[in-house]
Design a protein around this motif. Structure first.
Motif, PDB file in Angstrom:
ATOM      1  N   ALA A 357       0.832  -1.204   0.000  1.00 35.30           N
ATOM      2  CA  ALA A 357       0.000   0.000   0.000  1.00 35.30           C
ATOM      3  C   ALA A 357       0.867   1.254   0.000  1.00 35.30           C
ATOM      4  N   ARG A 358       1.955   1.231   0.746  1.00 30.06           N
ATOM      5  CA  ARG A 358       2.832   2.404   0.795  1.00 30.06           C
ATOM      6  C   ARG A 358       3.639   2.558  -0.481  1.00 30.06           C
ATOM      7  N   ARG A 359       3.658   1.533  -1.324  1.00 31.20           N
ATOM      8  CA  ARG A 359       4.262   1.657  -2.650  1.00 31.20           C
ATOM      9  C   ARG A 359       3.252   2.163  -3.674  1.00 31.20           C
ATOM     10  N   GLY A 360       2.022   2.441  -3.226  1.00 28.75           N
ATOM     11  CA  GLY A 360       1.029   3.049  -4.097  1.00 28.75           C
ATOM     12  C   GLY A 360       0.039   2.100  -4.731  1.00 28.75           C
ATOM     13  N   PHE A 361      -0.004   0.836  -4.279  1.00 25.33           N
ATOM     14  CA  PHE A 361      -0.943  -0.133  -4.840  1.00 25.33           C
ATOM     15  C   PHE A 361      -2.215  -0.204  -3.990  1.00 25.33           C
ATOM     16  N   ASP A 362      -3.321  -0.513  -4.662  1.00 29.70           N
ATOM     17  CA  ASP A 362      -4.538  -0.847  -3.933  1.00 29.70           C
ATOM     18  C   ASP A 362      -4.392  -2.262  -3.391  1.00 29.70           C
ATOM     19  N   VAL A 363      -4.633  -2.407  -2.087  1.00 27.20           N
ATOM     20  CA  VAL A 363      -4.395  -3.692  -1.417  1.00 27.20           C
ATOM     21  C   VAL A 363      -5.591  -4.032  -0.541  1.00 27.20           C
ATOM     22  N   HIS A 364      -6.004  -5.283  -0.610  1.00 24.28           N
ATOM     23  CA  HIS A 364      -7.036  -5.781   0.290  1.00 24.28           C
ATOM     24  C   HIS A 364      -6.419  -6.883   1.149  1.00 24.28           C
ATOM     25  N   LEU A 365      -6.480  -6.725   2.464  1.00 27.62           N
ATOM     26  CA  LEU A 365      -5.929  -7.687   3.420  1.00 27.62           C
ATOM     27  C   LEU A 365      -7.080  -8.398   4.106  1.00 27.62           C
ATOM     28  N   SER A 366      -7.035  -9.715   4.097  1.00 31.16           N
ATOM     29  CA  SER A 366      -8.110 -10.478   4.712  1.00 31.16           C
ATOM     30  C   SER A 366      -7.542 -11.695   5.415  1.00 31.16           C
ATOM     31  N   THR A 367      -8.381 -12.330   6.211  1.00 37.19           N
ATOM     32  CA  THR A 367      -7.946 -13.502   6.976  1.00 37.19           C
ATOM     33  C   THR A 367      -9.109 -14.448   7.162  1.00 37.19           C
ATOM     34  N   THR A 368      -8.788 -15.720   7.338  1.00 39.89           N
ATOM     35  CA  THR A 368      -9.781 -16.715   7.735  1.00 39.89           C
ATOM     36  C   THR A 368      -9.552 -17.147   9.173  1.00 39.89           C
ATOM     37  N   ASP A 369      -8.661 -16.462   9.866  1.00 34.32           N
ATOM     38  CA  ASP A 369      -8.347 -16.800  11.248  1.00 34.32           C
ATOM     39  C   ASP A 369      -9.546 -16.485  12.143  1.00 34.32           C
ATOM     40  N   PRO A 370     -10.058 -17.494  12.904  1.00 33.25           N
ATOM     41  CA  PRO A 370     -11.225 -17.233  13.761  1.00 33.25           C
ATOM     42  C   PRO A 370     -10.973 -16.139  14.788  1.00 33.25           C
ATOM     43  N   ALA A 371      -9.710 -15.964  15.171  1.00 36.71           N
ATOM     44  CA  ALA A 371      -9.400 -14.959  16.190  1.00 36.71           C
ATOM     45  C   ALA A 371      -9.244 -13.563  15.599  1.00 36.71           C
ATOM     46  N   ALA A 372      -9.294 -13.457  14.274  1.00 35.51           N
ATOM     47  CA  ALA A 372      -9.243 -12.154  13.589  1.00 35.51           C
ATOM     48  C   ALA A 372      -8.049 -11.322  14.033  1.00 35.51           C
ATOM     49  N   HIS A 373      -6.857 -11.917  14.000  1.00 36.36           N
ATOM     50  CA  HIS A 373      -5.661 -11.226  14.477  1.00 36.36           C
ATOM     51  C   HIS A 373      -5.224 -10.082  13.569  1.00 36.36           C
ATOM     52  N   VAL A 374      -5.701 -10.052  12.333  1.00 34.68           N
ATOM     53  CA  VAL A 374      -5.285  -8.987  11.418  1.00 34.68           C
ATOM     54  C   VAL A 374      -5.635  -7.619  11.978  1.00 34.68           C
ATOM     55  N   ALA A 375      -6.858  -7.458  12.470  1.00 30.65           N
ATOM     56  CA  ALA A 375      -7.273  -6.167  13.023  1.00 30.65           C
ATOM     57  C   ALA A 375      -6.397  -5.788  14.215  1.00 30.65           C
ATOM     58  N   ALA A 376      -6.097  -6.768  15.061  1.00 24.69           N
ATOM     59  CA  ALA A 376      -5.255  -6.485  16.227  1.00 24.69           C
ATOM     60  C   ALA A 376      -3.836  -6.125  15.800  1.00 24.69           C
ATOM     61  N   THR A 377      -3.326  -6.798  14.769  1.00 26.95           N
ATOM     62  CA  THR A 377      -1.968  -6.524  14.306  1.00 26.95           C
ATOM     63  C   THR A 377      -1.849  -5.108  13.750  1.00 26.95           C
ATOM     64  N   LEU A 378      -2.886  -4.657  13.073  1.00 28.98           N
ATOM     65  CA  LEU A 378      -2.888  -3.292  12.564  1.00 28.98           C
ATOM     66  C   LEU A 378      -3.264  -2.277  13.631  1.00 28.98           C
ATOM     67  N   ALA A 379      -3.643  -2.772  14.821  1.00 28.62           N
ATOM     68  CA  ALA A 379      -4.049  -1.895  15.925  1.00 28.62           C
ATOM     69  C   ALA A 379      -5.176  -0.967  15.515  1.00 28.62           C
ATOM     70  N   SER A 380      -6.047  -1.478  14.613  1.00 27.26           N
ATOM     71  CA  SER A 380      -7.218  -0.730  14.126  1.00 27.26           C
ATOM     72  C   SER A 380      -6.846   0.578  13.432  1.00 27.26           C
ATOM     73  N   GLU A 381      -5.587   0.705  13.007  1.00 24.17           N
ATOM     74  CA  GLU A 381      -5.164   1.903  12.288  1.00 24.17           C
ATOM     75  C   GLU A 381      -5.506   1.767  10.807  1.00 24.17           C
TER      76      GLU A 381
END
Length: 600
Positions: A357-381
């Motif tokens: 994303a910081r290189r200027g691309f459109d990016v979609h990040l997703s997960t199938t992890d039941p604990a939804a760690h992606v949101a926590a890793t990004l700290a909701s930023e």
């Protein structure tokens, strides 16, 4: 480990996710029990077992004396071989009878984790449910306990035959159970022994890490619900800094102390043993004799003379940024972060997404992890050009369950329906249910980057492929399959569209499990793009003797990854601060070998 040895029940099961040290703890317990004068049988059915490596001797499928330890025998059962033999017994009667496509579908159905799980339990049952098989021993120590899923399957009503005969196609996990009818009496006795606290102790092995504690807590609850109540906890790898002036050592101790302070309540109430971090692993009989001893812990697994090994003198893989450059050159497509639990694939996936994303691309990040760690890793930023969501496995499974029960379960009796409902709670069912949503996410990679944390395994891909092929063979209704699913397999197998990153740690079990994952993917027609070695101590600047020895120990596994990956590997250093939030994740993708916080 004196208290555990002194009060040992006849059966001891050691369980925990890959890389926490359960094999080392099982071996140490077995060695010390034998040293106390007991006759002990040590058994492993771990698919990634390094029992031979830890004990320093070659074991086989029958009890073999362990060199240097009177009274200790070991069995290293290969569950993959057991599963292959089991699969052939189940499939052979149908060769030449059913169409080849149907036979291939059956073979793949018997190739997955559920078959390995059942075949492993079959081996356990021969030793646990039949008293005569282990009558020569005072204690039987098992490395890797049955999962809650296996135990639930084996306590269900015995409505096998009629239902099994109608379940030879599709993605069912029930097929592996088809050959177990004849041994139900032994299985019932085995399950009863597991729940008898006077006979059996379940030892949960974990690391002093928040995610590892969460996994152990889930296992503990699930096994409690199934009647396995006599549980203990070993916290392995507790680190104490020898020099508080060393920023790396101080940060590592602080992180472990914080995790211990936040330990889940169901684990906090268990009898607990803490074992100090072993800088070079627990290998060999002499080291196993010392594990858990008070004088050993006091003298310090974390102390000793520094090694004359400079982190900069060894050749390390490149940075994560090098991989991101190669991914970015594609312009669009799918990036899959794959690996066993606890290796940090969510962190790596998030770091790659942020870097793109910081290189200027459109990016979609997703997960199938039941604990939804992606949101926590990004700290909701938030970050411009980066979108984040999650595929909710619970919702997908519920929809899939309703569909199957309304069709396959419509005419079943109560027992048959109970068996089907349990099948629909299996790990494989979740993979299949998520598959359709996953296919939709992959399809979005045609005009942007899609980064997915926790992808389907190679077995799932082959299972869907064989099931779809059989469906087309017998019904000629392939046109009804959604377009996204029809295109999924070709897309995943296209290296210009899909890039797979295998994430591991520089330790024996995670590397060996990742190697098996790579074999599974290649079997499914998917060639991994690169490996990512996460949380490495090797590039850090430290004066702590234990960490310097750890750096030297990591090198063998780093070299192994370089070989397995064909040189396509990146290394991510252990971070002084947990890598959460956009800025912290960005640092993982920058060109440096040590974390920025450690530089003066």
């Amino acid at each position: 480990m004196f208290e555990l040895i002194q009060n040992a029940t006849r059966h001891l099961f050691f369980t925990g996710k890959g890389g926490v040290g359960k094999t080392s703890m099982a071996c140490a317990t077995a060695v010390q029990l034998a040293q106390s004068g007991k006759r002990v049988l040590l058994v492993s059915t771990d698919p990634a077992s390094n029992l031979d490596e830890v004990l320093g001797c070659r074991l086989g499928h029958t009890p073999t004396p362990v060199d240097g330890v009177d009274g200790l025998d070991g069995i290293n059962i290969d569950p993959q071989i057991a599963a292959a033999e089991y699969r052939e017994r189940m499939v052979q009667p149908y060769r030449g009878v059913l169409p080849d496509a149907a036979v291939r579908s059956m073979e793949e159905q018997f190739s997955g984790s559920c078959t390995v799980e059942i075949a492993a339990f079959d081996e356990f049952a021969k030793l646990l449910g039949d008293d005569t098989a282990t009558s020569d021993y005072d204690h039987v120590v098992f490395d890797t306990a049955p999962t809650g899923h296996t135990l639930r399957l084996l306590t269900l009503p015995s409505a096998w035959s009629g239902f099994m005969e109608s379940s030879t196609t599709g993605a069912s996990c029930l097929g592996p159970l088809a050959g177990l009818q004849a041994q139900q009496a032994i299985y019932k006795k085995t399950v009863a022994a597991l729940g008898n606290g006077d006979q059996t102790t379940l030892v949960l092995v974990t690391r002093p890490e928040t995610s590892a504690f969460a996994e152990a807590a889930r296992s503990s609850d699930e096994l409690r619900q199934l009647g396995v109540l006599n549980q203990r906890l070993i916290v392995n790898g507790v680190f104490t800094a020898s020099d508080e002036g060393d920023r790396v050592a101080a940060a590592m101790q602080k992180r472990g102390d914080h995790a211990l302070e936040q330990i889940p309540s169901n684990l906090a109430e268990l009898p607990r043993l803490s074992v100090a971090l072993s800088p070079s692993g627990v290998m060999g009989i002499d080291r196993l004799r010392q594990v858990g001893r008070a004088d050993h812990e006091a003298s310090g697994a974390n102390t000793g003379s520094p090694l004359n090994v400079s982190p900069s003198s060894t050749e390390l893989p490149g940075d994560l940024s090098d991989l991101v450059d190669g991914i970015a050159a594609k312009g669009r497509g799918v990036v899959l972060a794959m690996g066993k639990g606890g290796v940090g694939k969510t962190t790596v996936a998030s770091a790659v997404a942020v870097a793109l994303a910081r290189r200027g691309f459109d990016v979609h990040l997703s997960t199938t992890d039941p604990a939804a760690h992606v949101a926590a890793t990004l700290a909701s930023e938030s970050l411009e050009r980066l979108t984040v969501d999650r595929i909710d496995p619970a919702a997908e499974v519920e929809a899939y369950r309703a569909e199957v029960l309304a069709t396959a379960g419509e005419n079943l009796d109560a027992n048959g329906r109970a068996l089907l409902e349990e099948d629909l709670r299996s790990p494989c069912t979740e993979e299949i249910a998520v598959f359709r949503a996953f296919a939709q996410s992959v399809a979005a990679g045609t005009d942007r980057f899609v980064v997915l944390d926790t992808a389907p395994t190679g077995h799932t891909i082959l299972l869907l492929d064989s099931a779809m092929a059989y469906h087309r063979e017998v019904s000629r209704q392939g046109s009804e399959v959604p377009e996204s699913v029809q295109q999924l397999l070709p897309r995943l197998r296209d290296p210009d569209f899909t890039q797979v990153l295998i994430v591991t740690l520089p330790e024996a079990t995670p590397v060996h499990e990742a190697a098996k994952l790579q074999e599974d993917l290649v079997r499914a027609g998917i060639q991994p793009t690169a490996w990512v070695i996460n949380q490495s101590i090797a590039p850090l600047e430290t004066t702590d003797p234990a960490l310097q020895r750890r750096q030297s120990h990591e090198q063998a596994y780093i070299d192994e990854v370089k070989t397995l990956s064909g040189g396509s590997a990146a290394l991510v250093p252990w971070q002084l601060q947990p890598p959460t939030g956009v800025d912290a994740l960005s640092k993982l993708g920058q060109r440096h070998h040590a974390p920025l916080e450690s530089r003066s």
